[in-house]
Enzyme design. Structure first.
Site, short mmCIF file in Angstrom:
data_model
loop_
_atom_site.label_atom_id
_atom_site.label_comp_id
_atom_site.label_asym_id
_atom_site.label_seq_id
_atom_site.Cartn_x
_atom_site.Cartn_y
_atom_site.Cartn_z
N GLY A 1 0.87 -1.16 0.00
CA GLY A 1 0.00 0.00 0.00
C GLY A 1 0.91 1.22 0.00
CD GLU A 2 2.59 6.22 0.97
OE1 GLU A 2 3.76 6.40 0.55
OE2 GLU A 2 2.23 6.54 2.11
CB CYS B 1 5.15 -3.83 -1.53
SG CYS B 1 5.63 -2.55 -2.68
NE ARG C 1 8.51 5.18 1.27
CZ ARG C 1 7.68 6.19 1.53
NH1 ARG C 1 8.03 7.17 2.33
NH2 ARG C 1 6.48 6.21 0.98
CB ILE D 1 2.97 -1.98 -7.49
CG1 ILE D 1 2.38 -3.18 -8.26
CG2 ILE D 1 2.15 -0.72 -7.73
CD1 ILE D 1 1.03 -3.65 -7.74
CG HIS E 1 2.22 -6.29 -4.42
ND1 HIS E 1 1.36 -5.84 -3.44
CD2 HIS E 1 3.01 -5.25 -4.74
CE1 HIS E 1 1.61 -4.56 -3.19
NE2 HIS E 1 2.62 -4.18 -3.96
CD GLU F 1 -0.26 -8.84 -2.22
OE1 GLU F 1 0.83 -9.46 -2.18
OE2 GLU F 1 -0.33 -7.60 -2.31
N1 GLN Z 1 5.83 3.03 -2.80
C1 GLN Z 1 5.12 2.56 -1.65
C2 GLN Z 1 5.73 3.07 -0.35
O1 GLN Z 1 6.75 3.67 -0.36
C3 GLN Z 1 5.04 1.05 -1.61
C4 GLN Z 1 4.27 0.55 -2.81
C5 GLN Z 1 3.55 -0.76 -2.60
O2 GLN Z 1 3.35 -1.22 -1.47
N2 GLN Z 1 3.10 -1.34 -3.68
O3 GLN Z 1 5.15 2.88 0.66
#
Ligand code: GLN
Length: 192
Positions: A47-48, A79, A106, A135, A172, A174
């Site tokens: 995610g983020e 990720c 990151r 991603i 990922h 999943e």
């Molecule tokens: N770019 C995201 C981050 O820095 C991670 C991306 C992802 O989980 N697909 O948190």
């Protein structure tokens, strides 16, 4: 494992929940500290990472999840989840959980190739390559002495690693049909 939690504050948690259930293991969406009780493992999804980290603070989950990982419960970060696990996420930000002895960068692949797929050789999973879906992924810049590299890209960039009961993947699993990383995680033992 009998019961696995999936941190469900933001990101791709539903796919992990479904995959864990398909493998016959109970999965709990974790949003409150009391939902951590009795878990045999925890997945922190992609995610983020800044959003997930801030929400962990706000929902009072950061310290209890750190304690759970330090007590030896298996934790897997995919990720953004890998960033949340790392001890070092670069000079401009403090770490979140800071439990795994890795330094990550990151958005390491940059804007032009922000998202891509690659076949990864993962000896721990057997002969068939694993399709890595990346991603806006981080990579592992430095791994500590206790950290085992599980997969690298051509050129040697580390994208999956394990430190005892802690598992990190920059991609990922999943989002693919291949459940071998989930099986590997479900087979990890708690550290004592
Ligand atoms: N770019 C995201 C981050 O820095 C991670 C991306 C992802 O989980 N697909 O948190």
């Amino acid at each position: 494992m009998q019961r696995v939690g999936v941190l469900a504050l933001q990101g791709a948690f539903r796919e992990h929940v479904e995959r864990v259930r398909q493998l016959g293991v109970d999965a709990v969406e974790v949003r409150r500290p009391e939902q951590l009780a009795g878990l045999d493992g925890l997945i922190i999804p992609g995610g983020e990472s800044t959003t997930i980290g801030k929400l962990m603070v706000q929902y009072e989950l950061l310290a209890p999840i750190r304690a759970l990982a330090q007590a030896g419960t298996p934790v897997w970060g995919t990720c953004a989840g890998m960033i949340v696990l790392a001890k070092d996420i670069g000079p401009s930000e403090p770490p979140w959980l800071g439990v795994m002895d890795i330094r990550v960068a990151r958005n390491a692949f940059g804007r032009q190739v922000a998202s891509f797929e690659a076949d990864l050789v993962v000896p721990a999973l057997g002969g068939e390559p694993f399709r890595g879906v990346f991603i806006r992924a981080p990579w592992i810049e430095v791994a500590g002495d206790d950290v085992e590299t599980l997969a690298c890209l051509e050129g040697g960039t580390i994208v999956a690693a394990r430190q005892g009961h802690l598992l990190a993947t920059a991609f990922h699993p999943e989002l693919t049909d291949d459940d071998r990383f989930h099986r590997l995680f479900l087979g990890l033992r708690a550290a004592t």
